[in-house]
Design an enzyme around this catalytic site. Structure first.
Site, mmCIF file in Angstrom:
data_model
loop_
_atom_site.group_PDB
_atom_site.id
_atom_site.type_symbol
_atom_site.label_atom_id
_atom_site.label_comp_id
_atom_site.label_asym_id
_atom_site.label_seq_id
_atom_site.Cartn_x
_atom_site.Cartn_y
_atom_site.Cartn_z
ATOM 1 N N SER A 127 0.826 -1.203 0.000
ATOM 2 C CA SER A 127 0.000 0.000 0.000
ATOM 3 C C SER A 127 0.863 1.257 0.000
ATOM 4 C CB SER A 127 -0.866 -0.018 1.267
ATOM 5 O OG SER A 127 -1.412 1.259 1.512
ATOM 6 N N TYR A 152 -2.282 -1.217 10.840
ATOM 7 C CA TYR A 152 -2.525 -1.854 9.533
ATOM 8 C C TYR A 152 -1.408 -1.477 8.566
ATOM 9 C CZ TYR A 152 -3.849 -1.550 4.675
ATOM 10 O OH TYR A 152 -3.801 -1.593 3.315
ATOM 11 N N LYS A 156 2.081 -3.611 6.548
ATOM 12 C CA LYS A 156 2.518 -3.601 5.145
ATOM 13 C C LYS A 156 4.008 -3.253 5.066
ATOM 14 C CE LYS A 156 -1.467 -4.597 3.338
ATOM 15 N NZ LYS A 156 -1.660 -5.937 2.782
HETATM 16 N N1 UFG Z 1 -13.072 10.466 3.591
HETATM 17 C C1 UFG Z 1 -14.097 11.268 4.016
HETATM 18 N N2 UFG Z 1 -15.217 10.689 4.540
HETATM 19 C C2 UFG Z 1 -15.323 9.334 4.666
HETATM 20 C C3 UFG Z 1 -14.267 8.513 4.215
HETATM 21 C C4 UFG Z 1 -13.148 9.127 3.700
HETATM 22 O O1 UFG Z 1 -14.025 12.501 3.932
HETATM 23 O O2 UFG Z 1 -16.361 8.873 5.166
HETATM 24 C C5 UFG Z 1 -11.875 11.112 3.019
HETATM 25 C C6 UFG Z 1 -10.633 10.837 3.845
HETATM 26 O O3 UFG Z 1 -10.528 11.810 4.877
HETATM 27 C C7 UFG Z 1 -9.546 10.943 2.787
HETATM 28 C C8 UFG Z 1 -10.223 10.464 1.500
HETATM 29 O O4 UFG Z 1 -11.628 10.536 1.756
HETATM 30 O O5 UFG Z 1 -9.188 12.265 2.620
HETATM 31 C C9 UFG Z 1 -9.870 9.033 1.153
HETATM 32 O O6 UFG Z 1 -10.115 8.222 2.281
HETATM 33 P P1 UFG Z 1 -10.149 6.636 2.202
HETATM 34 O O7 UFG Z 1 -10.432 6.134 3.583
HETATM 35 O O8 UFG Z 1 -11.037 6.188 1.112
HETATM 36 O O9 UFG Z 1 -8.673 6.268 1.764
HETATM 37 P P2 UFG Z 1 -7.286 6.568 2.506
HETATM 38 O O10 UFG Z 1 -6.483 7.366 1.559
HETATM 39 O O11 UFG Z 1 -7.443 7.082 3.858
HETATM 40 O O12 UFG Z 1 -6.757 5.069 2.710
HETATM 41 C C10 UFG Z 1 -6.314 4.344 1.631
HETATM 42 C C11 UFG Z 1 -6.521 2.864 1.868
HETATM 43 C C12 UFG Z 1 -5.698 2.361 2.992
HETATM 44 C C13 UFG Z 1 -4.282 2.793 2.843
HETATM 45 C C14 UFG Z 1 -4.188 4.263 2.609
HETATM 46 C C15 UFG Z 1 -2.789 4.651 2.271
HETATM 47 O O13 UFG Z 1 -7.877 2.601 2.143
HETATM 48 O O14 UFG Z 1 -5.736 0.962 2.972
HETATM 49 O O15 UFG Z 1 -4.978 4.629 1.506
HETATM 50 O O16 UFG Z 1 -2.672 5.995 2.234
HETATM 51 F F1 UFG Z 1 -3.585 2.503 3.965
#
Ligand code: UFG
Length: 343
Positions: A127, A152, A156
């Site tokens: 990741s 998590y 990785k």
């Molecule tokens: N977000 C919201 N509301 C939500 C969910 C997400 O505003 O209900 C925002 C988050 O704050 C973030 C963006 O949407 O800015 C993306 O969030 P995600 O949770 O979809 O993805 P992330 O980038 O946080 O996480 C992803 C993967 C993880 C990994 C990570 C690495 O899901 O497995 O990228 O950066 F670890």
């Protein structure tokens, strides 16, 4: 004879899409999965799409003896793709041991069983979280890794370090680590997609569940980041593009095309989209309004993350070709089909 590939976690979101691409490329697939975050029904759906049902073994990879037995009976496999892992960022922060136990024991048992049985090719599901908060964008594979915010994420990073040590100690073993950015989307059939258990952590399933009426509204975690509209920027990639990269990596390992025994590739599109970009694209693709509210930042979110895709293009000949609209359309199609089936 078709080459046999063992896919751990093959009933899961990225695993099942990869199994489909492997079958399309005439590989014989053996899925090892404990169904802890997936369903056996996925196997029927894979069969509907490809005309072939992969072999399925319900197994807990934390059990070293059973894992070794299974690998012994499939020692003719040419490679292992290891998806099996827990992946909920928030849960891992509250329950780190659950994550280290599951993700690392299953990795260690898979590696030792495959090596004991002479299967020397390994693809790891990694990741972009291993880059932590990057100080240089776009992120190349040469960006230094940092300790991720979540347990998590750290499983990785630690896993990649274990692979590095293993490769330095074993002249016959080869691995490719694929660092995913933000996988979204679903198979075009609408039969396979992401099915988070409980409340989704990730943006896309939260959006589609809100639009379909399961959730009241989407919380947007902060609009005061140093980005064009204040919301965080991510590199969203279609899961089918991602799946195709695994098939290329498998071929590279089997045909010994690697330049070094341990290679690492970013899998992203190279394009960054903000949370508001995703919401607005969803609204235009579905011709609807999404109920959302800006709330406080979520702990651990980094402002901006997008990949340099040069290395994957140069060495694997792979680029992601599906647009954000296509990703969103397919996620929406999947969510609606799921909803119609259960209502
Ligand atoms: N977000 C919201 N509301 C939500 C969910 C997400 O505003 O209900 C925002 C988050 O704050 C973030 C963006 O949407 O800015 C993306 O969030 P995600 O949770 O979809 O993805 P992330 O980038 O946080 O996480 C992803 C993967 C993880 C990994 C990570 C690495 O899901 O497995 O990228 O950066 F670890």
């Amino acid at each position: 004879m078709n080459d046999k590939i063992i896919v751990t976690g093959g009933c899961g979101y990225i695993g099942s899409h990869t199994v489909i691409e492997l079958i399309k490329n005439n590989y014989k697939v053996i899925i090892l999965d404990d169904l802890s975050n997936s369903s056996e029904e996925t196997l029927d759906r894979i069969e509907k799409i490809t005309g072939k049902k992969p072999t399925f073994i319900n197994i807990d990879l934390k059990d070293a003896d059973i894992t070794n037995e299974v690998f012994k009976s499939h020692k003719d496999a040419k490679a292992v793709i290891h998806f099996a892992a827990y992946k909920a960022v928030g849960e891992s922060i509250n329950n780190p041991l659950k994550y280290y136990q599951n993700n690392l024991y299953s990795l260690l048992n898979t590696l030792s069983s495959q090596i004991e049985n002479g299967i020397n090719n390994f693809i790891f599901s990694s990741s972009a979280t291993v880059y932590g908060t990057p100080n240089k964008l776009p992120i190349t594979e040469r960006n230094e890794t940092q300790r991720p915010f979540s347990s998590y994420g750290n499983t990785k990073k630690v896993a990649e370090e274990i692979l590095d040590d293993l490769i330095n100690s074993n002249a016959t073993f080869s691995a490719i680590s694929l660092r995913y950015f933000n996988p979204i989307g679903a198979h075009e059939s609408g039969l396979i997609g992401e099915l988070p258990s409980g409340t989704p952590n990730n943006l896309m399933p939260y959006i589609t569940q809100t639009a379909v009426g399961i959730r009241e509204k989407l919380m947007v975690y902060g609009n005061d980041y140093p980005t064009k509209d204040g919301t965080p920027i991510r590199d969203y990639i279609h899961v089918v593009d991602l799946a195709k990269a695994h098939v290329i990596a498998v071929k590279r390992l089997i045909h010994k095309k690697q330049e070094t025994a341990f290679e690492t590739f970013n899998l992203g599109t190279g394009n960054g989209f903000s949370v508001l970009d995703v919401i607005h694209t969803f609204e235009s693709v579905t011709n609807s309004k999404l109920n959302y509210e800006i709330v406080e930042r979520r702990a651990g979110d980094v402002p901006e993350l997008y990949a340099s895709t040069d290395l994957a293009k140069e060495k694997l000949g792979w680029t992601a070709d599906k647009s954000l609209e296509e990703m969103i359309r397919s996620s929406w199609n999947w969510e609606q089909k799921l909803r119609n089936k259960t209502s």
